[in-house]
Write an enzyme that holds these catalytic residues in place. Sequence first.
Site, short mmCIF file in Angstrom:
data_model
loop_
_atom_site.label_atom_id
_atom_site.label_comp_id
_atom_site.label_asym_id
_atom_site.label_seq_id
_atom_site.Cartn_x
_atom_site.Cartn_y
_atom_site.Cartn_z
N GLU A 296 -13.26 36.07 23.01
CA GLU A 296 -14.47 35.55 22.34
C GLU A 296 -14.21 34.19 21.71
OE1 GLU A 296 -15.21 38.49 19.33
OE2 GLU A 296 -15.66 40.08 20.77
N PRO A 297 -13.82 33.18 22.49
CA PRO A 297 -13.53 31.89 21.87
C PRO A 297 -14.80 31.11 21.52
CG PRO A 297 -13.25 31.74 24.25
CD PRO A 297 -13.63 33.16 23.96
N TYR A 339 -14.44 24.74 3.00
CA TYR A 339 -13.05 25.18 3.21
C TYR A 339 -12.03 24.09 2.91
CZ TYR A 339 -15.94 27.87 6.54
OH TYR A 339 -16.92 28.59 7.14
N CYS A 367 -26.72 16.02 -4.00
CA CYS A 367 -26.45 15.99 -5.44
C CYS A 367 -25.47 17.08 -5.87
CB CYS A 367 -27.75 16.11 -6.20
SG CYS A 367 -28.76 14.67 -5.90
N GLU A 368 -24.24 16.99 -5.38
CA GLU A 368 -23.17 17.90 -5.79
C GLU A 368 -21.87 17.14 -5.64
OE1 GLU A 368 -22.82 21.87 -4.80
OE2 GLU A 368 -24.92 22.16 -4.24
#
Length: 437
Positions: A296-297, A339, A367-368
């Site tokens: 399942e790549p 991540y 806006c973060e």
Amino acid sequence: MTAHHEDAPSPAPNAALLPAGSHLAWRGGQLHVDDVPLASLAREHGTPLFVYSQAAILDAARGWQEALAGRDALVCYAIKANSSLALLRLMAQAGCGFDIVSGGELERALAAGAAPERIVFSGVGKTRAEMRRALEAGIGCFNVESLAEMDELSAIAGEMGCTAPISVRVNPDVDARTHPYISTGLKGNKFGISHAEARAAYQHAATLPWLRVKGIDCHIGSQITESAPYLEALERLLDLVEAIEADGTPLAHIDFGGGLGIDYAGEQPPAPAALWGELLARLDARGHGQRRIIVEPGRSIVGNAGVCLTSVLRLKEGETRNFCIVDAAMNDLPRPALYQAWHRIVPLTEMLPGTPARVWDVVGPVCESGDWIGKNRPLAVQPGDVLAVLSAGAYCMSMASRYNSRPLPAEVLVDGSSTRLIRRREAPQDAWQHELP
Ligand code: LLP
């Protein structure tokens, strides 16, 4: 996720740093994907813009198929990596099956022309409606992740007067040595049924009249860059296969995963053929060589086949950091924010050695403070320049959101020297069409 930390200085971009398999090249000092200069696509379609190489995708899919050539095998592309319909069509035409994790992905696979029997359905939270629809469509296998799911699926199949093909997803408790958010095969993860409980799960399945056991499934995580965790998981899985068959349940297939990593920052994962060379040798040595194999790549097929083009809006020099503000943001490219992932960022005009560069944090307009795409990048940039964020084919567009009411970007597929718009850029109004006053 990689050896690089977001605060580590990154090497200067140069030709040597274009990832293998990306179909990117410098020609006449201009960055091309296949035969198309990326600058011309940015001019024609605007930015942010995702650009994919059809040849890179097909080469990567073929790499998987060839790794398993001569075996009874099926490559099921994991739609979650990039679910754009045009790419799914390519994959279906190339003979791939699909790994789906939702009813939405099922409909996309069917719309792209997938053969239903080549679809496997993974995920811990399949709804009753999704199970029903997948049974109606006649999918190849449900990768069942709990006893409760088994009971529900059997009941639904019974109501529909059919049987549901299943494999049990076994959690092998193997450390994939990847980012904790994308490690899926450890005891503490929500996925699968534990190794210790797997035999009992198959015995339970045997008591359910509307289930048909097809195989066994295992997935240990994503962006795996070495073969050792796979070999460890395979040995454990084969121990189980032997025990389950000795208990009286034949298992026709082994669905074996763990997403193979790609080169984001110099990683050198084995190619599918090298990895499966080792795995098939183990399967053969233990007498399982004839078993059907499903893989399942996702990332390793599309990840390095795509880039995101983004324009420099303005430069802002601060007291402690310099910011290069671009028009793509965490909503388009969520991996750095989610991540701390490291993606190469290169200008579209080659930066020759010795070009004076300054060190920038490349950030988006959201806006973060977490909205960054790369930190500490030595770049020679001016407002209006276009940058390419590399390795953006997987888990970027498929995870993109409209946060800050930013419309989803456009996507272009390159085939040699021809180009095709495969997703129109959204207008702000497109995003509110289902909202009621
Ligand atoms: N099959 C199953 C059951 C999976 O959980 C996954 C990925 C795949 C296949 C595909 O794995 P791949 O070949 O793409 O590594 N958003 C994260 C990645 C999450 C992967 C989750 N599962 C990222 O951006 O790194």
